[in-house]
Design an enzyme around this catalytic site. Structure first.
Site, PDB file in Angstrom:
ATOM      1  N   GLU A  73       8.924 -15.195  -9.655  1.00 34.44           N
ATOM      2  CA  GLU A  73       8.149 -13.979  -9.422  1.00 34.44           C
ATOM      3  C   GLU A  73       7.893 -13.195 -10.705  1.00 34.44           C
ATOM      4  OE1 GLU A  73       9.984 -11.158  -6.718  1.00 34.44           O
ATOM      5  OE2 GLU A  73      11.958 -11.656  -7.458  1.00 34.44           O
ATOM      6  N   LYS A 113      13.776 -15.262  -8.911  1.00 39.46           N
ATOM      7  CA  LYS A 113      13.519 -14.242  -9.936  1.00 39.46           C
ATOM      8  C   LYS A 113      12.584 -14.804 -11.012  1.00 39.46           C
ATOM      9  CE  LYS A 113      14.564 -11.160  -8.412  1.00 39.46           C
ATOM     10  NZ  LYS A 113      15.284 -10.934  -7.189  1.00 39.46           N
ATOM     11  N   LYS A 129       6.341  -4.358  -3.326  1.00 38.72           N
ATOM     12  CA  LYS A 129       7.767  -4.217  -3.064  1.00 38.72           C
ATOM     13  C   LYS A 129       8.110  -4.271  -1.580  1.00 38.72           C
ATOM     14  CE  LYS A 129      11.983  -2.649  -4.577  1.00 38.72           C
ATOM     15  NZ  LYS A 129      12.519  -3.951  -4.999  1.00 38.72           N
ATOM     16  N   ASN A 176      -2.393   1.878   5.507  1.00 41.60           N
ATOM     17  CA  ASN A 176      -1.414   0.856   5.147  1.00 41.60           C
ATOM     18  C   ASN A 176      -1.160   0.019   6.390  1.00 41.60           C
ATOM     19  OD1 ASN A 176       0.735  -0.619   4.212  1.00 41.60           O
ATOM     20  ND2 ASN A 176       2.190   1.068   4.249  1.00 41.60           N
ATOM     21  N   GLY A 177      -1.420  -1.275   6.313  1.00 40.41           N
ATOM     22  CA  GLY A 177      -1.194  -2.142   7.465  1.00 40.41           C
ATOM     23  C   GLY A 177      -2.387  -3.037   7.712  1.00 40.41           C
ATOM     24  N   CYS A 230       0.840  -1.195   0.000  1.00 44.24           N
ATOM     25  CA  CYS A 230       0.000   0.000   0.000  1.00 44.24           C
ATOM     26  C   CYS A 230       0.883   1.255   0.000  1.00 44.24           C
ATOM     27  CB  CYS A 230      -0.951   0.096   1.172  1.00 44.24           C
ATOM     28  SG  CYS A 230      -2.120  -1.274   1.237  1.00 44.24           S
ATOM     29  N   HIS A 278      20.075 -36.901  -3.877  1.00 48.45           N
ATOM     30  CA  HIS A 278      19.254 -37.328  -2.740  1.00 48.45           C
ATOM     31  C   HIS A 278      17.764 -37.153  -3.020  1.00 48.45           C
ATOM     32  CE1 HIS A 278      22.854 -37.940  -0.399  1.00 48.45           C
ATOM     33  NE2 HIS A 278      23.269 -36.719  -0.729  1.00 48.45           N
ATOM     34  N   TRP A 311      -2.449  -2.910  -1.770  1.00 49.62           N
ATOM     35  CA  TRP A 311      -2.109  -4.334  -1.838  1.00 49.62           C
ATOM     36  C   TRP A 311      -3.069  -4.990  -0.868  1.00 49.62           C
ATOM     37  CZ3 TRP A 311      -0.316  -8.330   1.320  1.00 49.62           C
ATOM     38  CH2 TRP A 311       0.208  -9.440   0.644  1.00 49.62           C
ATOM     39  N   ARG A 321       4.274  -0.305  -4.579  1.00 44.61           N
ATOM     40  CA  ARG A 321       3.930  -0.804  -3.237  1.00 44.61           C
ATOM     41  C   ARG A 321       2.652  -1.643  -3.227  1.00 44.61           C
ATOM     42  NH1 ARG A 321       6.776   1.738   0.709  1.00 44.61           N
ATOM     43  NH2 ARG A 321       5.282   1.022   2.263  1.00 44.61           N
ATOM     44  N   GLU A 351      18.417 -17.659  -5.829  1.00 49.22           N
ATOM     45  CA  GLU A 351      18.017 -16.326  -6.283  1.00 49.22           C
ATOM     46  C   GLU A 351      17.547 -16.375  -7.745  1.00 49.22           C
ATOM     47  OE1 GLU A 351      17.219 -13.679  -4.970  1.00 49.22           O
ATOM     48  OE2 GLU A 351      17.469 -12.099  -6.448  1.00 49.22           O
TER      49      GLU A 351
HETATM   50  C1  F6R Z   1      12.411 -10.592  -4.579  1.00 46.56           C
HETATM   51  C2  F6R Z   1      12.187  -9.570  -3.577  1.00 46.56           C
HETATM   52  C3  F6R Z   1      11.713  -9.996  -2.235  1.00 46.56           C
HETATM   53  C4  F6R Z   1      12.391  -9.148  -1.150  1.00 46.56           C
HETATM   54  C5  F6R Z   1      11.807  -9.483   0.223  1.00 46.56           C
HETATM   55  C6  F6R Z   1      12.489  -8.710   1.323  1.00 46.56           C
HETATM   56  O1  F6R Z   1      12.844 -10.035  -5.769  1.00 46.56           O
HETATM   57  O2  F6R Z   1      12.342  -8.411  -3.829  1.00 46.56           O
HETATM   58  O3  F6R Z   1      11.940 -11.351  -2.010  1.00 46.56           O
HETATM   59  O4  F6R Z   1      13.759  -9.402  -1.171  1.00 46.56           O
HETATM   60  O5  F6R Z   1      10.442  -9.185   0.234  1.00 46.56           O
HETATM   61  O6  F6R Z   1      12.373  -7.345   1.116  1.00 46.56           O
HETATM   62  P1  F6R Z   1      13.295  -6.317   1.882  1.00 46.56           P
HETATM   63  O7  F6R Z   1      14.680  -6.512   1.376  1.00 46.56           O
HETATM   64  O8  F6R Z   1      12.735  -4.975   1.545  1.00 46.56           O
HETATM   65  O9  F6R Z   1      13.190  -6.660   3.336  1.00 46.56           O
END
Ligand code: F6R
Length: 615
Positions: free
Chosen positions: A492, A489, A610, A101-102, A2, A508, A75, A27, A485
């Site tokens: 997502e 990527k 984000k 937000n929350g 949000c 295994h 969100w 957000r 990682e």
């Molecule tokens: C993946 C991504 C998320 C963040 C996670 C933690 O691309 O961006 O997995 O890494 O939500 O976010 P922060 O670093 O803001 O605590």
């Protein structure tokens, strides 16, 4: 999670607010809404879906002229992403509007009370109760909007950052903060409120960071901040060190592409000012003394998602360079076991946003147990640095694309610096050994640049795999978190099934997944780590013998992998511990291009936001 914007000034509020929302859309993009006060009346508009839907709806009506307003990009947590559940929410009189937000945890009880007293609540959200509680407080003569907000906040439980307007108090916007971020932008004859400075950076770079449990009353020429009891509050003023161009796409098709391209500069900025002329590291903001660092006997890293992968890599560096035992834990799991923490445990919390609730809760838990906590964070003014004993900023600049890219690389640089600093302070490496490694780190921006220059075949490969259903990623040692990682990527961005495995674990169980034509990306350690290297070359042969299509990432000059690679991606030769800085980049480019080939919005992947400010 949000985005919130508030404005009081002399410009048409609608434009300022919608422009701010556009910069906060990362957000959350389940719905968007605005409220503007004009001639003693409240106008609201809201639409499910991305901001463009709201913009289209607004274009159909004459624009309100008011210069006080607020907006929200959602969100969804409570209630599906519909028009009805979009913010702002209003009270029974339709004169008080709230964005939030929350999560208000006691909303069900409050809703029941309000319904009992005759209020009609129209949405499924937790937020709407706030509008009706304010209605009651103001009806009972609470003494102004800010006081009414303070009283209501004292009744709320959970995480609630709120912004509120009231048509009967038309020159004021009031905000309240608990847990989720809220920043004041201080302008000339105008003031702003936002979840992130990006929303008002085009207007002012002077900001005030609101603390926990504070209420702000915003007027054109005055900003008043108190705690929830109405006592004047201590705040931190700061100047934002980046400008509006940093928050724009700058000619790229997406923020993600721009942010991938910015990585050499971001890595260089994270190193900047931290290497002394004598080769010694200085980490000024650490705020944990060398003496205290010498007492540390255990490190626990907590983080989520991509930041957790940075933590996994940090473990190898800390144990190798600083000789300290290091555990890495998903922040969301940390406080639900019984971690053994003492005054000599150092907890390192890694978070780009500094607002991830799981990470913040882990930090609070660690501090309650008296552990020292060091934050690694990208956002100045966010919550994490305030709650830690010390902080190391990553200086990546604003990251708008929802998938972390440049902030991952800079988190790696930050944790390498911490590991080397610990080695320097604790004497586990000679000064010249630390200096040699620091000098190698200083060459990494140029190495990352070289990787970026050779990415066209990776993009081609990605396009050719757009119809695949699954991709596996393998690595060993620090290549294992790189594989995790790479898989994250791809999940997502491309919404594909992707898994990362430690290559040694394959036999295994996961090897049963290998079938004819399955793409498997393998991160090969440098040849200097001969044992590891040779083992993974064997793993490549094992999966290829079972029909896998092998996509191999290996250092320049490593010809041993050539016979077993269907596609070979070269990266510059660097020491093993630093290899994630170069090996991750092709995986970012791969996922981004594959998602684009599928027609996905790489900046705003579905269901994500984000900064994840709920647990
Ligand atoms: C993946 C991504 C998320 C963040 C996670 C933690 O691309 O961006 O997995 O890494 O939500 O976010 P922060 O670093 O803001 O605590």
């Amino acid at each position: 999670m949000c985005g919130i914007v508030g404005y009081v000034g002399s410009k048409p509020a609608l434009n300022v607010v919608v422009e701010g929302l556009a910069r906060l859309e990362y957000r959350g993009y389940d719905s968007a809404g605005v409220a503007v006060l004009t001639d003693g009346a409240l106008m609201t508009a809201k639409r499910a879906g991305k901001l463009v839907n709201l913009r289209n709806a607004l274009d159909e009506e004459p624009a309100p002229e008011g210069t006080v307003g607020m907006g929200h990009t959602r969100w969804a947590t409570h209630g599906p992403p519909t028009d009805r559940n979009a913010h702002p929410h209003v009270d029974c009189t339709g004169r008080i509007a709230v964005v939030h937000n929350g999560i208000i945890e006691n909303f069900a009880a409050l809703r029941a009370e309000l319904t009992e007293r005759g209020h009609r609540l129209d949405s499924d959200t937790d937020t709407e109760v706030v509008a009706h509680l304010l209605e009651e407080e103001l009806r009972d003569g609470a003494g102004g909007l800010a006081e009414a907000v303070r009283r209501v906040c004292r009744r709320l439980e959970g995480a609630f950052t709120l912004v509120v307007v009231n048509a009967d108090d038309p020159d004021v916007v009031v905000g309240a903060r608990r847990n989720s971020p809220l920043v004041v932008g201080v302008g000339e004859g105008e003031n702003f409120l936002a979840s992130d400075v990006a929303a008002f950076i085009a207007h002012t770079r002077d900001a005030i960071e609101l603390g926990q449990d504070q209420v702000v009353e915003l007027r054109r020429d005055k900003v008043t901040i108190t705690d929830f009891q109405g006592r004047p509050a201590e705040v931190r003023e700061y100047h934002v060190d980046w400008d509006v161009t940093a928050a724009e796409k700058g000619g790229y098709d997406s923020f993600m592409l721009k942010e991938i391209a910015e990585q050499p500069r971001a890595v260089a900025d994270t190193l900047l000012g931290r290497i002394g002329t004598d080769g010694r590291l200085t980490l000024d903001e650490m705020r944990i003394s060398d003496e205290q660092l010498r007492e540390i006997d255990k490190i626990i890293i907590v983080a989520c998602g991509t930041a957790y992968h940075a933590g996994l890599i940090a473990k190898y560096a800390i144990e190798h360079w600083a000789g300290l035992p290091c555990e890495v834990e998903l922040a969301s799991e940390f406080r639900y076991r019984d971690p053994i923490l003492t005054r000599t445990t150092l907890v390192i919390a890694i978070s780009q946003s500094g607002e991830t609730m799981d990470t913040l809760m882990a930090v609070r838990h660690a501090r309650e147990q008296r552990a020292r906590v060091l934050g690694v964070c990208n956002v100045n003014g966010s919550t994490l640095p305030r709650e830690c004993d010390g902080v190391l900023y990553t200086h990546a600049g604003p990251e708008v694309g929802v998938a972390a890219t440049k902030t991952f690389l800079t988190q790696l640089v930050a944790v390498y610096l911490i590991a080397l600093y610990l080695a320097q302070v604790r004497g586990t490496k000679w000064g010249d050994e630390v200096f040699a490694m620091v000098q190698l780190l200083a060459t990494m921006p140029e190495k990352v640049e070289r990787v970026l220059e050779t990415m066209e075949p990776v993009r081609e490969l990605a396009r050719s795999l757009a119809d695949e259903r699954c991709v596996l990623f393998l690595g060993r040692h620090v290549g294992y978190p790189v594989a995790l990682e790479g898989a994250l990527k791809l999940k997502e961005l491309a919404y594909m099934h992707a898994e990362g495995f430690a290559a040694g674990e394959l036999k295994h169980g996961p090897i049963a997944l290998i079938e004819e034509g399955l793409p498997v990306v393998v991160v090969v350690p440098p040849r200097a780590r001969a044992v590891l290297h040779d083992k993974i070359v064997s793993n490549i042969q094992e999966i290829r013998a079972r029909g896998a299509r092998t996509i191999v990432i290996a250092e320049d000059g490593d010809d041993s992998v050539v016979p077993f690679s269907d596609t070979l991606i070269r990266v510059p030769a660097v020491p093993t511990l630093l290899q994630p800085l170069v090996a991750t980049v092709p995986l970012q480019v791969f996922s981004c291009e594959l998602a684009r080939a599928k027609g996905h919005d790489v900046d705003q992947p579905r269901n994500l936001a984000k900064s994840v400010t709920v647990e």
